[in-house]
Motif scaffolding. Structure first.
Motif, PDB file in Angstrom:
ATOM      1  N   THR A 125     -14.117  -6.044  -3.396  1.00  0.00           N
ATOM      2  CA  THR A 125     -13.801  -6.593  -2.077  1.00  0.00           C
ATOM      3  C   THR A 125     -14.958  -7.449  -1.555  1.00  0.00           C
ATOM      4  OG1 THR A 125     -12.397  -4.698  -1.638  1.00  0.00           O
ATOM      5  CG2 THR A 125     -13.033  -6.006   0.261  1.00  0.00           C
ATOM      6  N   ARG A 126     -16.190  -6.950  -1.710  1.00  0.00           N
ATOM      7  CA  ARG A 126     -17.326  -7.718  -1.206  1.00  0.00           C
ATOM      8  C   ARG A 126     -17.479  -9.037  -1.958  1.00  0.00           C
ATOM      9  NH1 ARG A 126     -21.761  -9.253  -2.243  1.00  0.00           N
ATOM     10  NH2 ARG A 126     -22.139  -8.064  -4.140  1.00  0.00           N
ATOM     11  N   ILE A 127     -17.380  -8.961  -3.286  1.00  0.00           N
ATOM     12  CA  ILE A 127     -17.526 -10.185  -4.086  1.00  0.00           C
ATOM     13  C   ILE A 127     -16.399 -11.160  -3.772  1.00  0.00           C
ATOM     14  CG2 ILE A 127     -17.477 -11.107  -6.446  1.00  0.00           C
ATOM     15  CD1 ILE A 127     -18.972  -8.566  -7.298  1.00  0.00           C
ATOM     16  N   SER A 128     -15.214 -10.620  -3.559  1.00  0.00           N
ATOM     17  CA  SER A 128     -14.056 -11.453  -3.256  1.00  0.00           C
ATOM     18  C   SER A 128     -14.277 -12.232  -1.952  1.00  0.00           C
ATOM     19  CB  SER A 128     -12.840 -10.528  -3.153  1.00  0.00           C
ATOM     20  OG  SER A 128     -11.686 -11.225  -2.894  1.00  0.00           O
ATOM     21  N   PHE A 129     -14.756 -11.548  -0.914  1.00  0.00           N
ATOM     22  CA  PHE A 129     -15.055 -12.236   0.348  1.00  0.00           C
ATOM     23  C   PHE A 129     -16.179 -13.255   0.152  1.00  0.00           C
ATOM     24  CE2 PHE A 129     -12.780  -8.871   2.756  1.00  0.00           C
ATOM     25  CZ  PHE A 129     -12.126  -9.670   3.678  1.00  0.00           C
ATOM     26  N   GLU A 130     -17.189 -12.855  -0.616  1.00  0.00           N
ATOM     27  CA  GLU A 130     -18.321 -13.760  -0.824  1.00  0.00           C
ATOM     28  C   GLU A 130     -17.861 -15.026  -1.547  1.00  0.00           C
ATOM     29  OE1 GLU A 130     -21.624 -11.979  -2.855  1.00  0.00           O
ATOM     30  OE2 GLU A 130     -22.767 -13.846  -2.883  1.00  0.00           O
ATOM     31  N   GLU A 131     -17.083 -14.832  -2.595  1.00  0.00           N
ATOM     32  CA  GLU A 131     -16.596 -15.991  -3.344  1.00  0.00           C
ATOM     33  C   GLU A 131     -15.723 -16.865  -2.437  1.00  0.00           C
ATOM     34  OE1 GLU A 131     -14.405 -15.138  -6.948  1.00  0.00           O
ATOM     35  OE2 GLU A 131     -14.332 -17.271  -7.464  1.00  0.00           O
ATOM     36  N   ALA A 132     -14.858 -16.217  -1.677  1.00  0.00           N
ATOM     37  CA  ALA A 132     -13.952 -16.964  -0.786  1.00  0.00           C
ATOM     38  C   ALA A 132     -14.756 -17.831   0.187  1.00  0.00           C
ATOM     39  CB  ALA A 132     -13.058 -15.996  -0.028  1.00  0.00           C
ATOM     40  N   GLY A 133     -15.768 -17.230   0.817  1.00  0.00           N
ATOM     41  CA  GLY A 133     -16.579 -17.972   1.791  1.00  0.00           C
ATOM     42  C   GLY A 133     -17.329 -19.107   1.124  1.00  0.00           C
ATOM     43  N   LYS A 134     -17.878 -18.845  -0.061  1.00  0.00           N
ATOM     44  CA  LYS A 134     -18.692 -19.871  -0.743  1.00  0.00           C
ATOM     45  C   LYS A 134     -17.834 -21.034  -1.224  1.00  0.00           C
ATOM     46  CE  LYS A 134     -22.779 -17.276  -1.888  1.00  0.00           C
ATOM     47  NZ  LYS A 134     -23.492 -16.429  -2.856  1.00  0.00           N
ATOM     48  N   ILE A 135     -16.643 -20.756  -1.710  1.00  0.00           N
ATOM     49  CA  ILE A 135     -15.769 -21.856  -2.156  1.00  0.00           C
ATOM     50  C   ILE A 135     -15.460 -22.765  -0.968  1.00  0.00           C
ATOM     51  CG2 ILE A 135     -13.453 -22.422  -3.022  1.00  0.00           C
ATOM     52  CD1 ILE A 135     -13.644 -19.905  -4.762  1.00  0.00           C
ATOM     53  N   LEU A 136     -15.359 -22.175   0.207  1.00  0.00           N
ATOM     54  CA  LEU A 136     -15.065 -22.974   1.402  1.00  0.00           C
ATOM     55  C   LEU A 136     -16.325 -23.633   1.974  1.00  0.00           C
ATOM     56  CD1 LEU A 136     -12.464 -20.633   3.149  1.00  0.00           C
ATOM     57  CD2 LEU A 136     -12.009 -22.786   1.968  1.00  0.00           C
ATOM     58  N   VAL A 183      -8.993 -13.443  -3.732  1.00  0.00           N
ATOM     59  CA  VAL A 183      -9.943 -14.494  -3.332  1.00  0.00           C
ATOM     60  C   VAL A 183      -9.203 -15.548  -2.508  1.00  0.00           C
ATOM     61  CG1 VAL A 183     -11.588 -16.227  -4.141  1.00  0.00           C
ATOM     62  CG2 VAL A 183     -11.347 -14.066  -5.393  1.00  0.00           C
ATOM     63  N   ALA A 184      -8.024 -15.955  -2.981  1.00  0.00           N
ATOM     64  CA  ALA A 184      -7.251 -16.987  -2.270  1.00  0.00           C
ATOM     65  C   ALA A 184      -6.860 -16.509  -0.868  1.00  0.00           C
ATOM     66  CB  ALA A 184      -6.002 -17.338  -3.077  1.00  0.00           C
ATOM     67  N   VAL A 185      -6.408 -15.263  -0.786  1.00  0.00           N
ATOM     68  CA  VAL A 185      -5.980 -14.728   0.513  1.00  0.00           C
ATOM     69  C   VAL A 185      -7.176 -14.627   1.461  1.00  0.00           C
ATOM     70  CG1 VAL A 185      -5.149 -12.607   1.628  1.00  0.00           C
ATOM     71  CG2 VAL A 185      -3.930 -13.549  -0.348  1.00  0.00           C
ATOM     72  N   ARG A 186      -8.317 -14.239   0.941  1.00  0.00           N
ATOM     73  CA  ARG A 186      -9.508 -14.120   1.821  1.00  0.00           C
ATOM     74  C   ARG A 186     -10.011 -15.499   2.231  1.00  0.00           C
ATOM     75  NH1 ARG A 186     -10.175  -9.140  -1.745  1.00  0.00           N
ATOM     76  NH2 ARG A 186      -9.447  -7.575  -0.264  1.00  0.00           N
ATOM     77  N   MET A 187      -9.809 -16.481   1.369  1.00  0.00           N
ATOM     78  CA  MET A 187     -10.123 -17.864   1.783  1.00  0.00           C
ATOM     79  C   MET A 187      -9.235 -18.235   2.977  1.00  0.00           C
ATOM     80  SD  MET A 187     -10.373 -19.693  -1.956  1.00  0.00           S
ATOM     81  CE  MET A 187     -10.488 -21.397  -1.416  1.00  0.00           C
ATOM     82  N   ALA A 188      -7.953 -17.922   2.859  1.00  0.00           N
ATOM     83  CA  ALA A 188      -7.015 -18.262   3.948  1.00  0.00           C
ATOM     84  C   ALA A 188      -7.406 -17.542   5.243  1.00  0.00           C
ATOM     85  CB  ALA A 188      -5.586 -17.892   3.544  1.00  0.00           C
ATOM     86  N   VAL A 189      -7.799 -16.285   5.126  1.00  0.00           N
ATOM     87  CA  VAL A 189      -8.166 -15.502   6.313  1.00  0.00           C
ATOM     88  C   VAL A 189      -9.456 -16.040   6.936  1.00  0.00           C
ATOM     89  CG1 VAL A 189      -8.999 -13.217   7.067  1.00  0.00           C
ATOM     90  CG2 VAL A 189      -6.948 -13.391   5.631  1.00  0.00           C
ATOM     91  N   LEU A 190     -10.474 -16.261   6.105  1.00  0.00           N
ATOM     92  CA  LEU A 190     -11.754 -16.751   6.649  1.00  0.00           C
ATOM     93  C   LEU A 190     -11.576 -18.124   7.279  1.00  0.00           C
ATOM     94  CD1 LEU A 190     -14.293 -15.643   3.872  1.00  0.00           C
ATOM     95  CD2 LEU A 190     -13.963 -14.633   6.151  1.00  0.00           C
ATOM     96  N   TYR A 191     -10.783 -18.960   6.614  1.00  0.00           N
ATOM     97  CA  TYR A 191     -10.539 -20.293   7.160  1.00  0.00           C
ATOM     98  C   TYR A 191      -9.836 -20.187   8.511  1.00  0.00           C
ATOM     99  CZ  TYR A 191      -9.219 -25.077   7.709  1.00  0.00           C
ATOM    100  OH  TYR A 191      -9.075 -26.325   8.224  1.00  0.00           O
ATOM    101  N   ALA A 192      -8.837 -19.335   8.573  1.00  0.00           N
ATOM    102  CA  ALA A 192      -8.057 -19.203   9.820  1.00  0.00           C
ATOM    103  C   ALA A 192      -8.926 -18.678  10.964  1.00  0.00           C
ATOM    104  CB  ALA A 192      -6.863 -18.284   9.595  1.00  0.00           C
ATOM    105  N   VAL A 193      -9.721 -17.636  10.713  1.00  0.00           N
ATOM    106  CA  VAL A 193     -10.503 -17.089  11.835  1.00  0.00           C
ATOM    107  C   VAL A 193     -11.657 -18.022  12.222  1.00  0.00           C
ATOM    108  CG1 VAL A 193      -9.885 -14.660  11.409  1.00  0.00           C
ATOM    109  CG2 VAL A 193     -11.998 -15.558  10.437  1.00  0.00           C
ATOM    110  N   CYS A 194     -12.257 -18.685  11.244  1.00  0.00           N
ATOM    111  CA  CYS A 194     -13.347 -19.611  11.593  1.00  0.00           C
ATOM    112  C   CYS A 194     -12.801 -20.823  12.321  1.00  0.00           C
ATOM    113  CB  CYS A 194     -14.115 -20.044  10.345  1.00  0.00           C
ATOM    114  SG  CYS A 194     -15.185 -18.748   9.703  1.00  0.00           S
ATOM    115  N   ALA A 195     -11.626 -21.303  11.925  1.00  0.00           N
ATOM    116  CA  ALA A 195     -11.028 -22.452  12.608  1.00  0.00           C
ATOM    117  C   ALA A 195     -10.698 -22.074  14.046  1.00  0.00           C
ATOM    118  CB  ALA A 195      -9.770 -22.903  11.883  1.00  0.00           C
TER     119      ALA A 195
END
Ligand code: NCD
Length: 351
Positions: A91-102, A333-345
């Motif tokens: 879970t931690r790596i998944s969030f980290e990867e998601a944030g870094k890809i963005l 990873v894809a879902v966490r990208m969507a979540v991080l993008y949505a909350v940061c936006a």
């Protein structure tokens, strides 16, 4: 969190300033998805439309993940902190990867929950992070409600990465996403959820999410690992779960199922006496070839990981044709990208 129907994140669709074109909802998008949520703390706080919008957005993110050049500047200049008070790898790596890809800066903080008194530590940590002006906080904690507590003390969006026995909303979203990819719309689909429901935050969030998307959820597990008041043959006495069936026998839950979700036995959380014998558990509730054969042919088999192979899932099916465990990890990873993008936006809109 404002979610739009589609979130195109092609590298070539981002401007020099890192803004994502199409990130602002058009009028027609606003008509279908007007809801704004600042934090992602639990599935029960999400509407069906919000879930569907996040799943749509995850599709675009999955496409980004499949490219050679994965990096996009969508969250460039943003700082995301993952604050983990409990061990975690995927879970931690998944969030980290998601944030870094963005394109965000991701800072990982691991804290030993046992060394500090819960309330004081969380309060002080929240204030410290608040002072650092972070753009999003991802929190995992062994105590239910801890991310909600943090969310009350920081302005930044808080994403719950698993709290105690309570909720694991991004796991639920990635499971819903994986299911939709495999079996299409979930309305009326029979989904079997098998195992340690009492101690599993994944079970609670998944069941709520599945029910919201109209799935026909059938739950089975040892009576000692069912929450109190969950009676076989009835629905759980919990808001949002009225359509769920607690099966009298595991075979009833599995029979003709469109998909099977098996849960990890949460040995680290269990009080003594709830699970006398792992071999007995495996005999009665373990998903093996014979039990999986009760579901529809080719029905996807899911597990949130980490798997106790030979206990809740046999190695043969865990690595067999129907297993989608690796897909779940990738989709995470894809879902966490969507979540991080949505909350940061959403955070940006509030600036
Ligand atoms: C889940 C968790 O931590 O709740 N795992 C995970 O997020 N990778 C499921 C589990 O531990 O059983």
């Amino acid at each position: 969190m404002t979610t739009t129907r589609k979130t195109p994140l092609a590298t070539d669709e981002t401007g020099a300033n890192g803004q994502v074109e199409g990130a602002q909802p058009s009028n027609s998008q606003l008509e279908t998805a007007p809801e704004t949520i600042h934090h992602l703390l639990d599935v029960d706080a999400l509407s069906r439309a919000q879930i569907e919008t996040l799943l749509d957005s995850s599709e675009g993110m999955l496409e980004v993940l499949g490219r050679d050049l994965k990096k996009t500047p969508a969250l460039r200049g943003k700082t995301i902190i993952t604050l983990f008070f409990e061990n975690s790898t995927r879970t931690r790596i998944s969030f980290e990867e998601a944030g870094k890809i963005l394109g965000a800066d991701v800072i990982n903080v691991s804290v030993s929950a046992s060394s500090v008194s819960k309330g004081e530590s969380l309060y002080n940590t929240s204030l410290t992070l608040q002072a650092m002006q972070v753009d999003a906080l991802v929190v995992r904690h062994p105590h239910s409600g801890a991310p909600h507590f943090v969310a009350r003390h920081v302005k930044a969006p808080v994403v719950n990465a698993g709290d105690g026995l309570h909720a694991h909303p991004t796991q639920a979203l990635l499971d819903l996403f994986t299911l939709k990819q495999r079996i299409g719309a979930l309305d009326g689909k029979k989904i079997a959820v098998i195992g340690d429901v009492l101690y599993s935050r994944v079970a609670r969030s998944d069941i709520l999410g599945l029910a919201k998307l109209g799935a026909d959820v059938h739950v089975s597990g040892p009576p000692t690992l069912m929450p109190s008041g969950w009676q076989p043959g009835a629905a759980p006495v919990e808001p949002g779960m009225e359509s769920v069936t607690i099966a009298k026998r595991i075979e009833e839950a599995l029979d003709g199922a469109d998909a099977v979700m098996t849960l990890r036995i949460q040995r680290e959380r269990q009080d003594a006496g709830h699970l006398p014998d792992l071999r007995e558990y495996s005999n009665l509730y373990g998903i093996n070839k014979a039990r999986l054969a009760l579901a529809k042919p080719g029905a996807p088999l899911m597990h949130p990981g980490p798997m106790n192979e030979g206990v809740e899932i046999s190695s043969e099916v865990a690595h067999g044709d129907q297993s989608v465990v690796e897909e779940q990890v990738r989709n995470g990873v894809a879902v966490r990208m969507a979540v991080l993008y949505a909350v940061c936006a959403a955070g940006k809109e509030q600036e």
